[in-house]
Design an enzyme around this catalytic site. Structure first.
Site, PDB file in Angstrom:
ATOM      1  N   ARG A  67       0.937  -1.069  -0.050  1.00 16.43           N
ATOM      2  CA  ARG A  67      -0.120   0.004   0.016  1.00 16.43           C
ATOM      3  C   ARG A  67       0.877   1.458   0.047  1.00 16.43           C
ATOM      4  O   ARG A  67       1.418   1.425   1.012  1.00 16.43           O
ATOM      5  CB  ARG A  67      -0.771   0.005   1.192  1.00 16.43           C
ATOM      6  CG  ARG A  67      -1.705  -1.255   1.420  1.00 16.43           C
ATOM      7  CD  ARG A  67      -2.681  -1.164   2.571  1.00 16.43           C
ATOM      8  NE  ARG A  67      -3.102  -2.482   3.070  1.00 16.43           N
ATOM      9  CZ  ARG A  67      -4.123  -3.248   2.645  1.00 16.43           C
ATOM     10  NH1 ARG A  67      -4.937  -2.837   1.586  1.00 16.43           N
ATOM     11  NH2 ARG A  67      -4.391  -4.233   3.170  1.00 16.43           N
ATOM     12  N   ASP A 122     -12.515  -9.271   0.447  1.00 10.09           N
ATOM     13  CA  ASP A 122     -13.508  -8.305   0.993  1.00 10.09           C
ATOM     14  C   ASP A 122     -14.819  -8.447   0.249  1.00 10.09           C
ATOM     15  O   ASP A 122     -15.859  -8.333   0.750  1.00 10.09           O
ATOM     16  CB  ASP A 122     -13.300  -7.095   1.332  1.00 10.09           C
ATOM     17  CG  ASP A 122     -12.197  -6.766   2.366  1.00 10.09           C
ATOM     18  OD1 ASP A 122     -12.017  -7.816   3.179  1.00 10.09           O
ATOM     19  OD2 ASP A 122     -11.692  -5.579   2.330  1.00 10.09           O
ATOM     20  N   MET A 164     -12.638 -11.005   8.847  1.00 12.67           N
ATOM     21  CA  MET A 164     -12.387  -9.708   8.163  1.00 12.67           C
ATOM     22  C   MET A 164     -13.487  -9.344   7.140  1.00 12.67           C
ATOM     23  O   MET A 164     -14.457  -9.869   7.176  1.00 12.67           O
ATOM     24  CB  MET A 164     -10.836  -9.956   7.422  1.00 12.67           C
ATOM     25  CG  MET A 164      -9.760  -9.808   8.066  1.00 12.67           C
ATOM     26  SD  MET A 164      -8.399 -10.066   6.986  1.00 12.67           S
ATOM     27  CE  MET A 164      -6.982  -9.645   7.931  1.00 12.67           C
ATOM     28  N   GLY A 165     -13.176  -8.194   6.531  1.00 13.58           N
ATOM     29  CA  GLY A 165     -14.267  -7.565   5.496  1.00 13.58           C
ATOM     30  C   GLY A 165     -13.873  -5.924   5.501  1.00 13.58           C
ATOM     31  O   GLY A 165     -14.677  -5.383   4.955  1.00 13.58           O
ATOM     32  N   GLY A 180     -23.573 -22.115   9.077  1.00 15.14           N
ATOM     33  CA  GLY A 180     -24.593 -22.396  10.184  1.00 15.14           C
ATOM     34  C   GLY A 180     -24.300 -21.708  11.204  1.00 15.14           C
ATOM     35  O   GLY A 180     -24.677 -22.217  12.318  1.00 15.14           O
ATOM     36  N   GLU A 182     -25.287 -19.182  14.211  1.00 15.52           N
ATOM     37  CA  GLU A 182     -26.396 -18.962  14.950  1.00 15.52           C
ATOM     38  C   GLU A 182     -26.831 -17.426  14.709  1.00 15.52           C
ATOM     39  O   GLU A 182     -27.943 -16.882  14.599  1.00 15.52           O
ATOM     40  CB  GLU A 182     -26.416 -18.963  16.350  1.00 15.52           C
ATOM     41  CG  GLU A 182     -27.047 -20.502  16.734  1.00 15.52           C
ATOM     42  CD  GLU A 182     -25.946 -21.694  16.384  1.00 15.52           C
ATOM     43  OE1 GLU A 182     -24.618 -21.315  16.145  1.00 15.52           O
ATOM     44  OE2 GLU A 182     -26.417 -22.763  16.130  1.00 15.52           O
ATOM     45  N   HIS A 210     -24.434 -25.561  22.097  1.00 18.00           N
ATOM     46  CA  HIS A 210     -23.261 -24.805  21.674  1.00 18.00           C
ATOM     47  C   HIS A 210     -23.987 -23.680  20.674  1.00 18.00           C
ATOM     48  O   HIS A 210     -24.746 -24.073  20.049  1.00 18.00           O
ATOM     49  CB  HIS A 210     -22.185 -25.684  21.269  1.00 18.00           C
ATOM     50  CG  HIS A 210     -22.323 -26.200  19.914  1.00 18.00           C
ATOM     51  ND1 HIS A 210     -22.989 -27.472  19.760  1.00 18.00           N
ATOM     52  CD2 HIS A 210     -22.189 -25.808  18.913  1.00 18.00           C
ATOM     53  CE1 HIS A 210     -23.048 -27.774  18.511  1.00 18.00           C
ATOM     54  NE2 HIS A 210     -22.581 -26.614  17.904  1.00 18.00           N
ATOM     55  N   GLN A 246      -7.314 -15.957   7.090  1.00 24.31           N
ATOM     56  CA  GLN A 246      -8.402 -16.023   5.865  1.00 24.31           C
ATOM     57  C   GLN A 246      -7.909 -15.692   4.354  1.00 24.31           C
ATOM     58  O   GLN A 246      -8.484 -15.987   3.486  1.00 24.31           O
ATOM     59  CB  GLN A 246      -9.428 -15.004   6.350  1.00 24.31           C
ATOM     60  CG  GLN A 246     -10.047 -15.345   7.572  1.00 24.31           C
ATOM     61  CD  GLN A 246     -10.696 -14.010   8.146  1.00 24.31           C
ATOM     62  OE1 GLN A 246     -11.939 -13.762   7.855  1.00 24.31           O
ATOM     63  NE2 GLN A 246     -10.210 -13.159   9.022  1.00 24.31           N
ATOM     64  N   ARG A 247      -6.733 -15.042   4.346  1.00 28.07           N
ATOM     65  CA  ARG A 247      -6.263 -14.497   3.363  1.00 28.07           C
ATOM     66  C   ARG A 247      -5.208 -15.362   2.618  1.00 28.07           C
ATOM     67  O   ARG A 247      -4.988 -15.102   1.337  1.00 28.07           O
ATOM     68  CB  ARG A 247      -5.650 -13.030   3.384  1.00 28.07           C
ATOM     69  CG  ARG A 247      -6.247 -11.940   2.848  1.00 28.07           C
ATOM     70  CD  ARG A 247      -6.045 -10.523   3.102  1.00 28.07           C
ATOM     71  NE  ARG A 247      -4.461 -10.294   3.114  1.00 28.07           N
ATOM     72  CZ  ARG A 247      -4.172  -9.151   3.565  1.00 28.07           C
ATOM     73  NH1 ARG A 247      -4.985  -8.099   4.004  1.00 28.07           N
ATOM     74  NH2 ARG A 247      -2.850  -8.760   3.685  1.00 28.07           N
TER      75      ARG A 247
HETATM   76  O1  F6P Z   1      -8.721  -5.663   2.256  1.00 24.92           O
HETATM   77  C1  F6P Z   1      -8.599  -6.807   2.622  1.00 24.92           C
HETATM   78  C2  F6P Z   1      -8.236  -6.874   4.135  1.00 24.92           C
HETATM   79  O2  F6P Z   1      -7.755  -8.284   4.559  1.00 24.92           O
HETATM   80  C3  F6P Z   1      -9.373  -6.515   5.184  1.00 24.92           C
HETATM   81  O3  F6P Z   1     -10.530  -7.524   5.343  1.00 24.92           O
HETATM   82  C4  F6P Z   1      -8.688  -6.269   6.271  1.00 24.92           C
HETATM   83  O4  F6P Z   1      -9.610  -5.252   7.096  1.00 24.92           O
HETATM   84  C5  F6P Z   1      -7.246  -5.298   5.911  1.00 24.92           C
HETATM   85  O5  F6P Z   1      -7.396  -5.982   4.496  1.00 24.92           O
HETATM   86  C6  F6P Z   1      -6.191  -5.943   6.646  1.00 24.92           C
HETATM   87  O6  F6P Z   1      -5.123  -5.271   6.210  1.00 24.92           O
HETATM   88  P1  F6P Z   1      -3.521  -5.625   6.534  1.00 24.92           P
HETATM   89  O7  F6P Z   1      -3.168  -6.763   5.836  1.00 24.92           O
HETATM   90  O8  F6P Z   1      -3.056  -4.136   5.944  1.00 24.92           O
HETATM   91  O9  F6P Z   1      -3.502  -5.694   7.877  1.00 24.92           O
END
Ligand code: F6P
Length: 314
Positions: A67, A122, A164-165, A180, A182, A210, A246-247
């Site tokens: 970035r 996202d 995340m998101g 699923g 809740e 749970h 997650q990424r």
């Molecule tokens: O935009 C993708 C994302 O993974 C977001 O879900 C999250 O808020 C952000 O990037 C995290 O950024 P960084 O990798 O700079 O911590």
């Protein structure tokens, strides 16, 4: 081409498609390393057919990403444009999110032919049903939910899972529906913790041992939500913040598929002399949108999907 912003699984499939489609139509293809920072530093790589061998199954981006603050300043952008000119670059493909698209627009204003491809876990980009990486991220979350469900069930606990998101709830909503959960707390829908707790208590009264609650990071800290639920209900509560796992990971077939289609189409747009576009997915096929129509617009949220998730997770 360059990848920019947060990395997303499937970016490598897009890079591969751009290189191989480009070479197939007689183009010379350069890869820019570390996104816009690499444009300013003229960090360019000549990409041959075999430079993208064995990358389709890899998460992340082999071109690296960043970035870049420097690119936001006019001097930084001027250096980037100058580097592109010096290297005889006639067109640029940018894979990234809304912030990266703004960079593409700024370059377009400076006379650089630029085309954008949505790449962000996202899935918050207007004008496309899917962005590269979303499907893999949702699958990562569902896999985590499955595992947490095992231990939640054994110990009869309530689990809060933060996902995340950024400021949107698409990952939480899709993974919550598929896993699923809740309750799903997302920025698009106002919620009351009283209601969340009532739901938990009603579930317990009906014999549920749970529960799983998905919290999108955009609504705040999962840890705080977990603490408040424990305080209000007295249920034994644990919190998992899934974070950057997650990424990562090998992209799903869907992410590789859309990345391949969008990468190839982006090359065609440049060859046809039609820059200033984003390539997206809609109705199962590739679509083109003007960047001006996409940038800064909020992606539509489907309240019916949220309602369905609630209905199914009584
Ligand atoms: O935009 C993708 C994302 O993974 C977001 O879900 C999250 O808020 C952000 O990037 C995290 O950024 P960084 O990798 O700079 O911590």
């Amino acid at each position: 081409m360059l990848t920019s912003g947060g990395d997303a699984p499937g970016m490598n499939a897009a890079i591969r498609a751009i290189v191989r489609k480009g070479i197939s139509v007689g183009l010379e293809v350069l890869g820019v390393q570390r996104g816009y920072a690499g444009l300013i530093g003229a960090d360019f790589l000549q990409m041959g057919l075999s430079s993208v061998a064995d990358v389709i199954q890899r998460g992340g981006t082999v071109l690296h990403t960043a970035r870049s603050e420097e690119f936001r300043a006019p001097e930084g952008r001027a250096r980037a444009v100058e580097n592109l000119r010096r290297h005889g670059v006639e067109g640029l493909i940018i894979v990234g999110g809304d912030g990266s698209f703004r960079g593409a627009q700024a370059l377009g204003a400076a006379g650089v032919a630029a085309v954008a491809i949505p790449g962000s876990i996202d899935n918050d980009i207007y004008g496309t049903e899917l962005s590269i990486g979303f499907d893999t991220a949702v699958n990562n979350v569902v896999e985590a939910i499955n595992k947490i469900r095992d231990t939640a069930s054994s110990h009869e606990r309530t689990f809060v899972i933060e996902v995340m998101g950024r400021d949107t709830g698409f990952i939480a909503l899709y993974a919550g529906l598929a896993g699923g959960a809740e309750s799903i707390l997302i920025p698009e829908v106002p919620f009351s913790l009283d209601e969340v707790c009532d739901r938990l208590v009603r579930g317990r009264d009906r014999g549920k041992r749970h529960s799983l609650i998905l919290v999108a990071e955009g609504v705040g800290s999962g840890i705080a939500v977990g603490e408040e639920i424990r305080r209000r209900t007295g249920f034994e509560t644990r919190v998992t913040v899934l974070g950057h796992l997650q990424r990562g990971g090998s992209p799903t077939a869907t992410d590789r598929y859309i990345a391949s289609l969008m990468g190839a189409r982006a090359v065609e747009l440049l060859v046809e002399g039609r820059p200033g576009k984003m390539v997206g997915m809609a109705g199962g096929g590739v679509v083109e949108r003007d960047l001006t129509e996409v940038i800064g617009r909020k992606k539509e949220f489907d309240p019916a999907l949220y309602q369905l998730a609630l209905t199914l997770s009584v």
